[in-house]
Write an enzyme that holds these catalytic residues in place. Sequence first.
Site, short mmCIF file in Angstrom:
data_model
loop_
_atom_site.label_atom_id
_atom_site.label_comp_id
_atom_site.label_asym_id
_atom_site.label_seq_id
_atom_site.Cartn_x
_atom_site.Cartn_y
_atom_site.Cartn_z
N ARG A 248 32.90 -25.51 109.62
CA ARG A 248 33.23 -26.83 109.08
C ARG A 248 34.28 -27.47 109.98
O ARG A 248 35.07 -26.74 110.61
CB ARG A 248 33.80 -26.60 107.67
CG ARG A 248 34.12 -27.81 106.88
CD ARG A 248 34.73 -27.40 105.54
NE ARG A 248 34.80 -28.53 104.64
CZ ARG A 248 35.33 -28.49 103.43
NH1 ARG A 248 35.82 -27.36 102.95
NH2 ARG A 248 35.37 -29.56 102.68
N ARG B 72 36.87 -26.90 94.72
CA ARG B 72 38.01 -27.83 94.68
C ARG B 72 37.46 -29.24 94.62
O ARG B 72 37.29 -29.80 93.57
CB ARG B 72 38.93 -27.58 95.90
CG ARG B 72 40.32 -28.20 95.78
CD ARG B 72 41.15 -27.90 97.02
NE ARG B 72 40.57 -28.47 98.21
CZ ARG B 72 40.95 -29.61 98.79
NH1 ARG B 72 41.96 -30.29 98.29
NH2 ARG B 72 40.34 -30.06 99.87
N THR C 271 30.66 -20.25 99.54
CA THR C 271 30.17 -20.11 98.17
C THR C 271 28.87 -20.90 97.99
O THR C 271 27.90 -20.42 97.40
CB THR C 271 31.24 -20.64 97.18
OG1 THR C 271 32.52 -20.18 97.62
CG2 THR C 271 30.97 -20.20 95.77
N HIS D 17 33.27 -12.65 106.90
CA HIS D 17 34.00 -13.64 107.70
C HIS D 17 34.32 -13.05 109.09
O HIS D 17 35.08 -13.65 109.84
CB HIS D 17 35.35 -13.96 107.05
CG HIS D 17 35.29 -14.79 105.79
ND1 HIS D 17 34.51 -15.91 105.66
CD2 HIS D 17 35.98 -14.67 104.62
CE1 HIS D 17 34.71 -16.44 104.45
NE2 HIS D 17 35.58 -15.70 103.81
P1 A3P Z 1 37.32 -28.10 99.45
O1 A3P Z 1 38.53 -27.24 99.33
O2 A3P Z 1 37.41 -29.04 100.61
O3 A3P Z 1 36.96 -28.78 98.19
P2 A3P Z 1 34.38 -21.36 100.74
O4 A3P Z 1 33.26 -21.23 99.77
O5 A3P Z 1 34.01 -20.98 102.15
O6 A3P Z 1 35.60 -20.69 100.25
O7 A3P Z 1 34.68 -22.92 100.86
C1 A3P Z 1 35.22 -23.62 99.79
C2 A3P Z 1 34.98 -25.09 100.02
O8 A3P Z 1 33.61 -25.40 99.72
C3 A3P Z 1 35.82 -25.93 99.09
O9 A3P Z 1 36.08 -27.14 99.79
C4 A3P Z 1 34.86 -26.12 97.92
O10 A3P Z 1 35.19 -27.19 97.08
C5 A3P Z 1 33.57 -26.36 98.66
N1 A3P Z 1 32.39 -26.09 97.83
C6 A3P Z 1 32.23 -25.11 96.91
N2 A3P Z 1 31.02 -25.19 96.35
C7 A3P Z 1 30.39 -26.24 96.91
C8 A3P Z 1 29.10 -26.84 96.73
N3 A3P Z 1 28.24 -26.36 95.84
N4 A3P Z 1 28.78 -27.91 97.48
C9 A3P Z 1 29.66 -28.41 98.39
N5 A3P Z 1 30.89 -27.90 98.60
C10 A3P Z 1 31.26 -26.82 97.88
#
Ligand code: A3P
Length: 333
Positions: free
Chosen positions: A167, A299, A80, A144
């Site tokens: 990650r 999150r 995201t 993905h």
């Molecule tokens: P956590 O669950 O560890 O908080 P994806 O976008 O691939 O689904 O990944 C989601 C993860 O990216 C989540 O991690 C989310 O909180 C984190 N995330 C979302 N937006 C973010 C941002 N702007 N900067 C850093 N991390 C972010």
Amino acid sequence: MTSQQPPKPRYLEEDVLTQECMNLISSLPKEKGWVTTTLYKYQGFWHSTKQLEGLLSCQKHFEAQDTDILLITTPKSGTTWLKAILFALVNRNTFPLTQLAADDHPLLSNNPHTLVPFLELELYADNNIPDLSTFASPRLFSTHLPYVSLPNSIVRSSQGKLVYLCRNPKDTFISLWAFTNKMRLEEMGSNSLEEVFEKFCRGVSLYGPFWDHVLGYWEESLKNPKKVFFLKYEEMIEQPKLHLKKLADFLGCSFSSKDEKQVTIERILEICSFDNLSNVEVNKEGKLPIGVNCNTFFRKGKVGDWKNYLTTEMEARLDKICEEKLDGSGLKF
Ligand code: A3P
């Protein structure tokens, strides 16, 4: 009067499938899923039925263009965030960030997944063949899918760029566990951490095995660094300006001296920051067409949150698997 059940989110509609997909899954290895009842192993990776249907459709129909930019990620690696960054970066002339609160910037009224749609989960989902003619060049898409399952035209396309984000597996796992628990309907209950940890270690996770996914793109990035840009969430958290500059260079849209004067890099990072994006109305209250609440993508956004959940034994086990799987590759987490 009978009480009306809310409609099932699309990702849970496992039985509404094309005949082709039904025929295929009948011959595939299967395991219990984290959200859907079943995951199927196709081309070496685990998928839900809906994912598979989208995968088959985009493998068959997606035609890459030489200017395309495809963001590929392992689930929960910061997709995201990077979608937002790519969108703001590539469109910085169309949507300038000269005023920090550029009120009309699309990122302030759209979830990043709407601006950079997934191929197999959105555009080609439900066996759809989308009309992509309205996408301005360079077209920004995401997926993905593992390298082996990418549509042929992407792999063949000489100029198209692939940006890969992954990650550290321990944070990926915790984020995935938390996310999939939110995706489950209330009556399904939550997955226990221990149960899904076992699965993750055996490679049975969405688009897993995690290590095979990462290695596929790592190796391609070594072979073809002009085509595949390999990035880790932790690197982006630690040195965001450096990696954003590298990303811009890779995409052929390097920051200019005018950008420097206008502090464009800082403004991109600011508008895409966790604090900013997670407080945008659409990200707090909105829902994506596939039925996922936008706020589930935000999150904590921290490095090392796994320490709050994994036991010392779990940590050691995941570290050992990672060491063995990545041995000799030059890649470390
Ligand atoms: P956590 O669950 O560890 O908080 P994806 O976008 O691939 O689904 O990944 C989601 C993860 O990216 C989540 O991690 C989310 O909180 C984190 N995330 C979302 N937006 C973010 C941002 N702007 N900067 C850093 N991390 C972010």
